[in-house]
Scaffold this active site. Structure first.
Site, PDB file in Angstrom:
ATOM      1  N   ASP A  22       2.917   4.850 -15.830  1.00 36.48           N
ATOM      2  CA  ASP A  22       3.955   4.564 -16.818  1.00 36.48           C
ATOM      3  C   ASP A  22       5.067   3.687 -16.249  1.00 36.48           C
ATOM      4  OD1 ASP A  22       2.682   6.012 -18.805  1.00 36.48           O
ATOM      5  OD2 ASP A  22       3.846   7.841 -18.478  1.00 36.48           O
TER       6      ASP A  22
ATOM      7  N   ASP B 264       0.838  -1.197   0.000  1.00 37.06           N
ATOM      8  CA  ASP B 264       0.000   0.000   0.000  1.00 37.06           C
ATOM      9  C   ASP B 264       0.880   1.257   0.000  1.00 37.06           C
ATOM     10  OD1 ASP B 264      -2.387   1.428   0.020  1.00 37.06           O
ATOM     11  OD2 ASP B 264      -3.273   0.193   1.603  1.00 37.06           O
TER      12      ASP B 264
END
Length: 525
Positions: A206, A148
């Site tokens: 990306d 997380d």
């Protein structure tokens, strides 16, 4: 170098699997996670009871073999040597014991940590302890890590995005050096979702495929006791996932979050749609529900062999939008062996009678067989698939292609991911609200030529500072390259398709220049 190509040249390399090994996770994971159903109320008994129920109901046999702990499994403080202990009240026999028990039943254990110094639930995070935690987890028999991104704060002049990248890169490096790397699920993109501007979000997207096998990319799905509409929560994550198909391939999968299969706010029709859409995406199928309490009807949905076969397809493509209108979405993708998937979703609140022409499927008129993946019925089609859809219903068809029929051409809408508007053929090329018309459906050839289905003799053409539709002649300006950034770049001018101006100098992840294209289109770095 043309100025519009400079930014594209410095982007991260084309999507690759974590550790450079797509075999680490060649197909999406299937299993269970406690969070959306039980949140911090997890313990040893929950996981043993879940495993037993998955064996009894056929979920294990269907492929659900990963049982993943989420937040709050650990003690409130690290041990004096820095190691991270489990909570002995929740796991009295220890996590190594639980891992061994699950392994003896044919399951594997996954675990949760956080890239910050504290987890989202307030427990010790991994920052500064990455290598120690990774090896601890491996020693316990864990083979899957969800990392997380709570409580990540950059120091000095470092940007927040760069800090996230450095921390996830650190984990990638640690896992890559291990004899048996853990499957790495990254939550970094979820911390950059911004409905007003997606540049930072895409900038993170990306790089995440280079570091891990899957990414929790957007908002959390509604938890069992959460407020709001469970169906709308599913639709929000569904929408985000439709924006990211270009990143997915074997070894890396977009994760729109859990299957909330027993949520009281969902009808059976909506639960079926949830599962069908996630399977069509080739998304992780991670159930977060009280598995022992699931009804036979829901178990039948979750164990649908035809849809699981689609989800686990070896090509690893994500279904993309072939057509969209106010209430109707049609998604398609190619499957291993040559079949074509067609998924039809009614987002509206009333019933719909639908005809999906073969052209929207990337096919030409021919004799095909279309199998309904809910009831197994096979129909012969030549021109279209006809279906009646209840509110919020989804039908899924697997279309078999005879060898004497023309090959598939990737076909679908070209839409701006920020505005949702469709590239629309007409007297003047424009971006308009999607209306489910051939004017907005485009064939994308391997050569980089785009043809509107409304007149396939014409091509998308860049002429100077303008973009128009002209007869296909092979003239300069009629070939385009689709980049992992979502840019559609003209091979002749070097400029990028741009909503608002038609064509312009390529920028970095500008909202006006990021587009969704059909699944199966070649993607360049």
């Amino acid at each position: 170098m043309h100025p519009s190509m400079t930014l594209l040249a410095i982007l991260p390399p084309l999507v690759r699997a974590s550790i450079g090994n797509p075999h680490l996770l060649p197909t999406p994971p299937m299993g269970f996670n406690n969070w959306a159903r039980f949140m911090c109320n997890l313990n040893e008994s929950l996981f043993l009871d879940t495993a037993a129920a998955m064996l009894d109901t056929g979920l294990h046999a269907a492929g659900y073999t990963r049982l993943n702990l989420d937040d709050c499994w650990m003690a409130s403080h690290r041990a004096p040597n820095g190691s991270l202990p489990w909570d002995p009240t929740k796991f009295p026999h220890s996590l190594p014991w639980l891992s061994a028990q699950l392994r003896s039943l044919g399951f594997s254990l996954g675990i949760y940590q956080d890239a910050g110094n504290v987890t989202c639930g307030g427990y010790p995070g991994s920052y500064g302890f990455e290598e120690l935690d990774a090896h601890t987890f491996a020693e316990w028999g864990v083979d899957y890590l969800k990392l997380d991104g709570c409580n990540v704060s950059p120091a000095g002049a470092v940007s927040l995005a760069d800090e996230y990248r450095a921390r996830y890169a650190r984990w990638h490096s640690v896992l890559g050096a291990m004899p048996h790397p853990l499957v790495f699920s990254e939550s970094a993109p979820a911390y950059f979702v911004d409905p007003q501007n997606a540049t930072a979000w895409y900038g993170v997207m990306d790089w995440v495929p280079a570091y891990g096998e899957l990414a929790r990319h957007s908002t959390d799905i509604l938890v069992y006791e959460g407020e709001g509409s469970a169906w709308q929560s599913i639709m929000v994550n569904y929408r985000y996932n439709t924006l990211l198909a270009r990143y997915q391939r074997p070894g890396y999968f977009n994760d729109p979050d859990f299957l909330i299969a027993d949520h009281p706010g969902l009808s059976l029709v909506e639960k079926r749609s949830h599962f069908a859409l996630w399977a069509s995406f080739g998304a992780p199928l991670i159930i977060s529900a009280d598995v022992p309490g699931l009804s036979k009807e829901v178990i039948a949905v979750l164990t649908n062999a035809d849809l699981i076969r689609v989800d686990q397809d070896a090509l690893g493509l994500q279904a993309t939008l072939a057509s969209r209108s106010e209430h109707l979405d049609v998604l398609t993708r190619s499957l291993d062996g040559g079949d074509r998937l067609v998924t039809i979703l009614n987002r509206g609140d009333g019933g719909l009678a639908v005809k999906v022409p073969v052209g929207w499927m990337g096919l030409q008129r021919c004799a095909y067989q279309a199998k309904n993946l809910w009831d197994g019925e096979i129909q012969e089609i030549e021109e279209d698939i006809e279906v009646q859809l209840d509110s919020h219903a989804t039908e899924v068809f697997r279309v078999s292609l005879p060898p004497d029929c023309p090959m598939v051409i990737p076909t679908g809408i070209v839409f701006n991911t920020a505005s949702g508007n469709c590239l629309t053929d007409g007297e003047a090329l424009a971006f308009e609200p999607c209306r489910g018309q051939d004017l907005q459906v485009w064939q994308v050839e391997e050569s980089g030529i785009l043809r509107p289905l409304s007149r396939t003799s014409h091509c998308l053409t860049a002429i100077g500072d303008n973009v128009v539709v002209k007869p296909c002649t092979g003239r300069p300006g009629q070939r385009w390259t689709y980049h992992i950034t979502g840019n559609l770049q003209n091979q002749h001018t070097g400029a990028c398709l741009t909503e608002g101006t038609g064509i312009d100098v390529c920028g970095f992840e500008l909202d006006s220049q990021v587009f969704g294209l059909p699944s199966g289109v070649d993607i360049e770095a």
